[in-house]
Design an enzyme around this catalytic site. Structure first.
Site, PDB file in Angstrom:
ATOM      1  N   GLU A   1       1.605   3.307   3.108  1.00 47.37           N
ATOM      2  CA  GLU A   1       2.156   2.636   4.295  1.00 47.37           C
ATOM      3  C   GLU A   1       3.655   2.477   4.066  1.00 47.37           C
ATOM      4  O   GLU A   1       4.122   1.526   3.434  1.00 47.37           O
ATOM      5  CB  GLU A   1       1.452   1.294   4.507  1.00 47.37           C
ATOM      6  CG  GLU A   1      -0.042   1.470   4.766  1.00 47.37           C
ATOM      7  CD  GLU A   1      -0.839   0.164   4.755  1.00 47.37           C
ATOM      8  OE1 GLU A   1      -0.201  -0.913   4.757  1.00 47.37           O
ATOM      9  OE2 GLU A   1      -2.085   0.234   4.743  1.00 47.37           O
TER      10      GLU A   1
ATOM     11  N   GLU B   1       2.081  -5.695  10.496  1.00 44.48           N
ATOM     12  CA  GLU B   1       1.728  -4.277  10.574  1.00 44.48           C
ATOM     13  C   GLU B   1       2.744  -3.629  11.513  1.00 44.48           C
ATOM     14  O   GLU B   1       2.829  -3.996  12.686  1.00 44.48           O
ATOM     15  CB  GLU B   1       0.315  -4.113  11.119  1.00 44.48           C
ATOM     16  CG  GLU B   1      -0.754  -4.863  10.332  1.00 44.48           C
ATOM     17  CD  GLU B   1      -1.192  -4.125   9.069  1.00 44.48           C
ATOM     18  OE1 GLU B   1      -0.847  -2.934   8.930  1.00 44.48           O
ATOM     19  OE2 GLU B   1      -1.880  -4.742   8.230  1.00 44.48           O
TER      20      GLU B   1
ATOM     21  N   HIS C   1       3.301  -4.075   6.294  1.00 42.51           N
ATOM     22  CA  HIS C   1       2.269  -3.038   6.134  1.00 42.51           C
ATOM     23  C   HIS C   1       2.362  -2.027   7.267  1.00 42.51           C
ATOM     24  O   HIS C   1       3.321  -1.997   8.025  1.00 42.51           O
ATOM     25  CB  HIS C   1       0.875  -3.682   6.122  1.00 42.51           C
ATOM     26  CG  HIS C   1       0.545  -4.360   4.831  1.00 42.51           C
ATOM     27  ND1 HIS C   1      -0.383  -3.875   3.940  1.00 42.51           N
ATOM     28  CD2 HIS C   1       1.022  -5.505   4.276  1.00 42.51           C
ATOM     29  CE1 HIS C   1      -0.466  -4.680   2.892  1.00 42.51           C
ATOM     30  NE2 HIS C   1       0.376  -5.693   3.081  1.00 42.51           N
TER      31      HIS C   1
ATOM     32  N   GLU D   1      50.837 -40.721   1.792  1.00 43.91           N
ATOM     33  CA  GLU D   1      51.188 -42.133   1.607  1.00 43.91           C
ATOM     34  C   GLU D   1      50.074 -42.956   2.237  1.00 43.91           C
ATOM     35  O   GLU D   1      49.813 -42.862   3.441  1.00 43.91           O
ATOM     36  CB  GLU D   1      52.534 -42.439   2.260  1.00 43.91           C
ATOM     37  CG  GLU D   1      53.687 -41.568   1.772  1.00 43.91           C
ATOM     38  CD  GLU D   1      54.239 -42.021   0.425  1.00 43.91           C
ATOM     39  OE1 GLU D   1      53.904 -43.152   0.007  1.00 43.91           O
ATOM     40  OE2 GLU D   1      54.992 -41.247  -0.191  1.00 43.91           O
TER      41      GLU D   1
ATOM     42  N   HIS E   1      50.037 -41.233  -2.816  1.00 44.15           N
ATOM     43  CA  HIS E   1      51.106 -42.193  -3.108  1.00 44.15           C
ATOM     44  C   HIS E   1      50.912 -43.464  -2.281  1.00 44.15           C
ATOM     45  O   HIS E   1      49.887 -43.637  -1.617  1.00 44.15           O
ATOM     46  CB  HIS E   1      52.467 -41.567  -2.782  1.00 44.15           C
ATOM     47  CG  HIS E   1      52.950 -40.600  -3.820  1.00 44.15           C
ATOM     48  ND1 HIS E   1      54.016 -40.844  -4.648  1.00 44.15           N
ATOM     49  CD2 HIS E   1      52.491 -39.364  -4.157  1.00 44.15           C
ATOM     50  CE1 HIS E   1      54.206 -39.809  -5.451  1.00 44.15           C
ATOM     51  NE2 HIS E   1      53.287 -38.899  -5.173  1.00 44.15           N
TER      52      HIS E   1
ATOM     53  N   GLU F   1      52.022 -47.391  -7.694  1.00 41.61           N
ATOM     54  CA  GLU F   1      51.378 -47.053  -6.419  1.00 41.61           C
ATOM     55  C   GLU F   1      49.915 -46.770  -6.726  1.00 41.61           C
ATOM     56  O   GLU F   1      49.548 -45.665  -7.129  1.00 41.61           O
ATOM     57  CB  GLU F   1      52.076 -45.861  -5.772  1.00 41.61           C
ATOM     58  CG  GLU F   1      53.547 -46.175  -5.450  1.00 41.61           C
ATOM     59  CD  GLU F   1      54.346 -44.956  -5.008  1.00 41.61           C
ATOM     60  OE1 GLU F   1      53.723 -43.906  -4.726  1.00 41.61           O
ATOM     61  OE2 GLU F   1      55.588 -45.042  -4.943  1.00 41.61           O
TER      62      GLU F   1
ATOM     63  N   HIS G   1      53.169 -42.289  -9.353  1.00 42.38           N
ATOM     64  CA  HIS G   1      54.020 -43.448  -9.582  1.00 42.38           C
ATOM     65  C   HIS G   1      53.104 -44.591 -10.001  1.00 42.38           C
ATOM     66  O   HIS G   1      52.201 -44.980  -9.253  1.00 42.38           O
ATOM     67  CB  HIS G   1      54.804 -43.808  -8.319  1.00 42.38           C
ATOM     68  CG  HIS G   1      55.844 -42.787  -7.977  1.00 42.38           C
ATOM     69  ND1 HIS G   1      56.177 -42.450  -6.678  1.00 42.38           N
ATOM     70  CD2 HIS G   1      56.641 -42.021  -8.772  1.00 42.38           C
ATOM     71  CE1 HIS G   1      57.124 -41.524  -6.697  1.00 42.38           C
ATOM     72  NE2 HIS G   1      57.414 -41.251  -7.954  1.00 42.38           N
TER      73      HIS G   1
ATOM     74  N   HIS H   1       0.874  -1.173   0.000  1.00 47.29           N
ATOM     75  CA  HIS H   1       0.000   0.000   0.000  1.00 47.29           C
ATOM     76  C   HIS H   1       0.908   1.218   0.000  1.00 47.29           C
ATOM     77  O   HIS H   1       1.730   1.402   0.908  1.00 47.29           O
ATOM     78  CB  HIS H   1      -0.917  -0.002   1.220  1.00 47.29           C
ATOM     79  CG  HIS H   1      -1.969  -1.066   1.167  1.00 47.29           C
ATOM     80  ND1 HIS H   1      -2.416  -1.760   2.281  1.00 47.29           N
ATOM     81  CD2 HIS H   1      -2.664  -1.585   0.107  1.00 47.29           C
ATOM     82  CE1 HIS H   1      -3.327  -2.632   1.919  1.00 47.29           C
ATOM     83  NE2 HIS H   1      -3.503  -2.545   0.603  1.00 47.29           N
TER      84      HIS H   1
END
Length: 1284
Positions: free
Chosen positions: A117, A316, A224, A677, A584, A480, A477, A114
């Site tokens: 307001e 309000e 409001h 590792e 690894h 691994e 590697h 409004h």
């Protein structure tokens, strides 16, 4: 049917496949405790007075300013317009304001529905400022913004507000409604009434309805005025009578939410607003059912609940609808805590995801039903849902028509994956989960196996501002293998659990994760299961250990750089990785930098971030119980007593590893890397793999979490709000800096504590601050840097100023956008491509093509004949500009040249395609149009058309066609010119060119002047920088590994000084530098001189971005105008750069010179004027600094003031006259013989004076002839001079 197992949040599959699948969950909810209120000191933004209302224009300006100031957490947009055309602004506030992110509930506030307001309108602006300014400072605000997607609309009715009158407490019906006199809170569809308000009558209502339906808001507040109470649904009833309680299915929940707001408002919680219109009005607990208060048909809050997913209440805020502005601060203080507390309730209840089994596809609009509550919500676009509920036990069902079910949890594939198996595995998961994965390769191994990487992120393929990037690398590697298998398990785990497991979902939503299971796939293929004692497969196929192959800070690595190493180095440089681990095997420990030391012995080698590395290492080890104990391999006889406290070790203290990958990451990039590792067996049997997964699963996840430690933020330009790339973040006391990414974001891992940070960037004033890093998590610290002389004006040499207009500032921003982030990539995506397939053109067709461009685009092209070849073919030059043939000395001029060697015609075809690309996109693409309008582009596609006619396709190394018809290599002929070179020399000597790019073939690299063996090269940093810009925008050139037969090995950055490739005299680039005052680089586009035609399209794609980057680069450096005090331009003034290179002003007094990023000294010299000096700062991403050099007349004589010299000269002349008189008197008495001798002496003296005078004039010419030349002399210089 989906069911919940126990009290976990995982979903399990039923064997049956139903047309409609339902999820039944038993959920036990507990109350959510809200954080305490924010202290008043942290709520006010400096400068806010809380003493005035903002008009629509002021509101727009403030919102735009805030959005620009806080781009990393805010986004301003309009969802539509009012009747009178005013924007309906919405400020979105979130840690990811530009993206739709699953896992974050959406909340909204709407004010000023409004128009009369008005308190809500101002309060919501204050709330926006509070959230934006408090982020990074206030933990409560941090939590709200990080966990919530917040939308705030200060004014839904801006037209009504403009008609309202301050001080009118009762309101005005005309201001209350919109401009078509429609009450917007009576205009929404209603469950009990037939309300039909058209879009034309209430476009505001239509825009909001669309907004609600497109966004799955969870909770909302409609603000409001007129009393002080929180009203909840329903707002009307079927009877539409007064005082009828209209109960919604979620009545208890609505009452709770309304009380949350009321209890935190000091007036509202009393239930006695005491408003003048009805002083006796009371509301128990400060809340009311809407219909019980009074009946409102067509209200917005009921529409949210019934048609959207959203629960909304109406607040309000004040008895007076438009109170005097002096009350605004009180209203803000009354509502601040209530606004925050209500927002936090968006996180109560139950939340989760619904997705399709098998594909992992999120199911949007699936129905979430709660037994006993006749109100359902639906899932959003990512399958995510949020159901607000009070504490209690509930049965929840999810229904999606046609959906199937999914199994989540533990990975299902535990086996060793050979290369083909691994590749298929990754392709399968990438295909199955496309919304969160991207499979890409960073290169190839020696044996041409792809080095695959799986990206897992909520926005795969995109760097999200503020989101850190993380990587895991395995199998460096080859023998691994545990890391390789664990990373495949991790890919499966993250994909399968995304959307159902909160930890996984959070990690994927907030982190860009890159996983490379195998860096050494060749080595893996020859390794053997269960054969730990063998080293077979450890090294790559060239038998080099990849973890000894990286550049090292203490030792020179002489082994040739391997393809796998080069690929990883480039990968790490291209992505803003923050944290990494290299997996690894062979022991059980986390190893952190440094890996070696200057002495090459096993001793602690401490990095500047030793404390951070220990924190990171411990984070992994403590989640692996066996590792954390510190006794890795007691069963291995070689290491029975080995012990690592807490399961971590400094690398060099364990043993020295020169050339390791983790140290290279830390020293050369922003990335902190550790080596992990994983176990004593390098290649265990397959049936042991589940055990490794269980031991490391928590560690792998916990280590990813560590990327969110320390401090992060955004470094922006205070003037335009854009991110600053390559800014340096330094922490006092830690000798290791990090830099910002392309979009200006940074991450700095730190242990908890207080730190002094300094941020600096070229061309900006440094900024420093103190930050406190929390025990858990990250602190956000943004920086705004101010440009040196960035006040919108440019400094002149004499201290006067020249105004920079808006169009120039806009162009500065345009160049910056193309230079940072993905600006050029976006430009390429947005441009049209020619439909024809690239092919080779002989001279006749080439000429027709150029004439066709000129005929079809006459307004932007001009075709010129520069001369003829030895066999009388025309040397063509095509100019592309918005004003072809019109001199525009203020614009930079760039030259693209190809075909100097007729047997390398790739460059010719690339330039023809480039010309067509520019012409076709002119007027269609804004960026291309702007570049052409601001640049003069000259293209010489073929300098040697005679040689081109002789050359043969697919001849990769044949010299046939290299020379012209007279057998002369034209690139050695720029001092004894052939017809072709004579034509090009004339063009070069027209001067005015800022940059030249020549395309050749036979390799993949860029060279810069000189071709002749000159040491040192003046301005080498700039010449090399220009070459690097081209190489960096090429997908492979910058790697430095040409892959060509007889290549020179690895070439750093793909850039080389020309003499190092092939030293020779008389080259075009040397002539361009020495006599055209224009830097020239030579690009070698392909290994094969004359590849087959079907490769041309690939070569065009590879070089397109680089060619466009040159059009951007030519606008950088330094430019300006030289004039005298009267404003008259000075033509021919000499501009000396850094005491060496010289350029000269053209018509209008303009000059432009490219320079490498950094600080440079400029001297301006013109005969008859005082010399001027100035320092300029050049940026890698900003358009050229524009300066004005204003000369004063040089009134000095021999460096002394004119008045002093004149007085001294007068005195000297007087003394000389007196002396001459005396001498004459004495000499008059001498003999005639003596007089005669005296006159002969004077005659010789006059000849000598003439000689001195001529010599002096020659010296002056000599001084001005050193134009852009190297200090050393050569025979070639003499030849140039003689020929010219």
């Amino acid at each position: 049917m989906w069911r919940q197992k126990g009290d976990t949040s995982r979903l399990w599959a039923s064997p049956a496949l139903l047309l409609a699948a339902a999820l039944c969950i038993v959920v036990v909810l507990v109350p959510v405790v809200s954080p305490g209120p924010v202290s008043p000191a942290a709520t006010e933004e400096p400068g806010e007075t809380y003493s005035k209302y903002y008009s629509f224009v002021e509101l727009s300006r403030i919102l735009k300013s805030l959005a620009q100031k806080y781009p990393h957490i805010s986004n301003l947009s309009s969802i539509g317009r009012s009747v009178q055309g005013r924007e309906l602004w919405v400020m979105r506030i979130s840690s990811e304001p530009a993206a739709q992110v699953p896992g974050k509930p959406k909340f909204k506030y709407v004010g000023n529905m409004h128009g009369d307001e008005t308190v809500s309108r101002q309060v919501l602006v204050y709330l926006i400022e509070h959230l934006l300014t408090g982020y990074g400072e206030d933990p409560r605000v941090n939590e709200l913004i990080n966990s919530t997607d917040i939308y705030i609309m200060p004014s839904m009715n801006p037209d009504g507000f403009e008609r309202a009158v301050e001080g009118d407490c009762d309101g005005d019906d005309k201001a209350r409604s919109n401009a078509k006199d429609v009450d917007l809170n009576r205009s929404f569809p209603d469950q009990f009434s037939d309300i039909n308000v058209s879009e034309d009558e209430a476009p505001e209502k239509t825009a909001v309805m669309k907004w609600i339906l497109e966004n799955k808001f969870v909770l909302s507040g409609n603000l409001h005025g007129g009393t002080v109470v929180a009203s909840y649904p329903f707002d009307d009833s079927a009877l539409h009578g007064g005082s009828i309680y209209s109960e919604s299915p979620d009545d208890s929940l609505f009452r709770y939410l309304a009380r949350v707001y009321a209890e935190n408002n000091p007036i509202m919680k009393t239930g006695k607003p005491k408003c003048p219109l009805d002083p006796s009005e009371m509301f128990k607990d400060g809340i009311t059912n809407g219909a019980k208060w009074y009946d409102v048909a067509g209200g917005m809050q009921d529409y949210n609940y019934l048609s959207g997913n959203c629960l909304e209440i109406t607040m309000e805020l004040s008895c007076c609808k438009y109170p005097p502005a002096a009350q605004l601060q009180t209203e803000w203080e009354n509502n601040r805590e209530a606004l925050l507390a209500y927002m936090e309730k968006v996180h109560i209840g139950v939340r989760g995801f619904v997705r399709e089994a098998g594909s992992g596809k999120p199911l949007s609009d699936a129905m979430i039903m709660v037994a006993g509550i006749n109100h359902n919500v639906s899932t959003a676009q990512f399958g995510d849902y949020y159901r607000l509920l009070l504490p209690g036990t509930y049965n929840i069902t999810a229904v999606a028509s046609g959906a199937s079910t999914d199994i989540t949890g533990t990975p299902q594939e535990f086996r060793h994956h050979h290369y083909s198996d691994m590749e298929l595995f990754m392709q399968k998961f990438s295909s199955k989960y496309p919304s969160i994965t991207r499979l890409y390769s960073i290169g190839k191994s020696v044996e041409n196996r792809m080095l695959w990487v799986m990206e897992i992120s909520d926005n795969p393929g995109e760097h999200e501002q503020g989101e850190p990037e993380f990587k895991y690398i395995g199998n460096m590697h080859g023998n691994e293998v545990v890391g390789r298998e664990l990373l495949l398990n991790l890919i499966e785990y993250l994909c399968r659990n995304y959307g159902t497991d909160l930890e996984v979902t959070q990690l994927v939503n907030t982190t860009r994760i890159h996983i490379m299971p195998s860096m050494n796939p060749d080595g893996y293929e020859v390794a053997q299961e269960g054969k730990d004692e063998l080293r077979v497969g450890r090294n790559n196929s060239n038998n080099y250990d990849l973890n000894r192959n990286f550049p090292d800070q203490f030792k020179t690595i002489t082994d040739p750089r391997q393809p796998e190493t080069i690929a990883v180095m480039d990968w790490v440089k291209r992505y803003p990785f923050v944290l990494s681990a290299n997996l690894h095997g062979g022991s059980l420990v986390v190893n952190y930098p440094f890996d070696d030391d200057p002495d090459g012995i096993s001793q602690y080698s401490k990095s500047p971030d030793d404390a951070v590395f220990q924190m990171l290492a411990t984070a992994y080890s403590k989640e692996n119980t066996l590792m954390h104990k510190g006794h890795p391999c007691p069963e291995i006889a070689v290491y029975p007593d080995e012990y690592f406290k807490d399961g971590i070790t400094n690398g060099a203290q364990w043993y020295n590893v020169p050339g390791g990958m983790q140290d290279w990451n830390y020293i050369n990039t922003n990335c902190f890397e550790l080596t992990i590792e994983l176990g004593c067996e390098k290649y265990p049997l397959a049936d042991e793999l589940p055990r490794y997964w269980e031991q490391n699963r928590r560690s792998l996840l916990q280590f990813i979490h560590q990327v969110h430690r320390g401090v992060k933020g955004l470094v922006t330009d205070s003037k335009d709000g854009t991110g600053i790339p390559n800014a340096t973040i330094t922490v006092e006391g830690i000798d290791h800096s990090v830099t910002t990414n392309k979009v200006g974001d940074y991450w700095r891992l730190l242990v908890p504590g207080k730190y002094h940070l300094t941020v600096s960037a070229q061309g900006y004033t440094s900024v420093d601050t103190y930050v406190t890093v929390p025990k858990d998590g990250v602190v956000v610290e943004d920086f705004n840097l101010t440009r040196i002389r960035s006040d919108g004006n440019r400094q002149t040499a004499k201290g006067s100023r020249v105004h920079v207009d808006a169009s120039e500032e806009e162009f500065q921003s345009f160049i910056k956008q193309l230079s940072v982030g993905g600006g050029l990539d976006q430009l390429i995506q947005d441009t049209s491509t020619t439909s024809t397939t690239l092919r080779y053109r002989h001279y006749k067709e080439l000429s027709e093509f150029l004439r066709g461009l000129n005929f079809n685009f006459p307004n932007i092209t001009s075709l010129q004949r520069l001369g003829q070849s030895a066999e009388y073919r025309t040397i063509w030059a095509l100019e592309i500009s918005n004003k072809p043939n019109v001199p525009e000395p203020s614009e930079p001029k760039i030259r693209f040249v190809a075909g100097i060697h007729g047997n390398a015609p790739v460059g010719t075809e690339l330039l023809l395609e480039f010309a067509a690309h520019l012409c076709i996109n002119y007027g269609k693409n804004d960026a291309i149009t702007r570049l052409i309008n601001e640049t003069r582009i000259v293209i010489l596609p073929s300098i040697n058309p005679d040689g081109r006619e002789l050359a043969k396709e697919k001849e990769c190394s044949s010299p046939v066609g290299m020379t012209n018809a007279n057998g002369k290599d034209l690139d050695t002929d720029f001092f004894d010119p052939q017809p072709e070179t004579r034509a090009v020399m004339d063009l070069i000597q027209e001067k005015g060119y800022t940059l030249s790019v020549a395309l050749d073939g036979g390799s993949v690299l860029v060279t810069y002047p000189y071709d002749k063996p000159v040491q040192p090269v003046e301005n080498e940093s700039t010449l090399r920088y220009l070459a690097t810009v081209y190489a960096n925008n090429h997908p492979t050139m910058h790697l430095g590994n040409t892959g060509c037969p007889n290549s020179m090995g690895n070439i750093p950055d793909g850039v080389l000084r020309a003499a190092e490739k092939h030293s020779h005299m008389g080259s075009m680039k040397d002539f361009s530098v020495d006599f055209g005052h224009c830097p020239e680089i030579t690009v070698y586009t392909s290994c094969c001189l004359f590849p087959q035609a079907d490769q041309l399209s690939v070569l065009w794609v590879e070089n397109r971005k680089s060619l466009l980057s040159m059009l951007v680069e030519v606008h950088k450096g330094v430019r300006g105008i030289v004039k005298d005090k009267s404003g008259k331009p000075i033509v021919g003034a000499m501009i000396v750069l850094n005491g060496g290179v010289r350029v000269f002003t053209s018509e209008g007094g303009y000059f432009h010179a490219l320079l490498a990023p950094g600080s440079h000294n400029i001297e301006a010299v013109a005969e008859g004027y005082q010399q001027q000096r100035q320092e300029v700062i050049v940026s890698s991403y900003e358009a050229a600094n524009s300066i004005v050099i204003e000369f004063d007349m040089d009134n000095r004589i021999f460096g002394l003031p004119r008045e002093l010299v004149v007085a001294a000269a007068a005195a000297a002349m007087t003394a000389l006259t007196i002396t001459a008189c005396i001498i004459w008197c004495v000499c008059s008495a001498k003999s005639n013989r003596q007089k005669d001798g005296f006159h002969r002496l004077r005659q010789h003296r006059d000849d000598y004076d003439d000689e001195i005078r001529l010599t002096s004039m020659g010296s002056k010419k000599s001084l001005l002839s050193h134009e852009f030349q190297d200090e050393s002399e050569s025979d070639e210089d003499t030849l140039y001079a003689n020929k010219l």
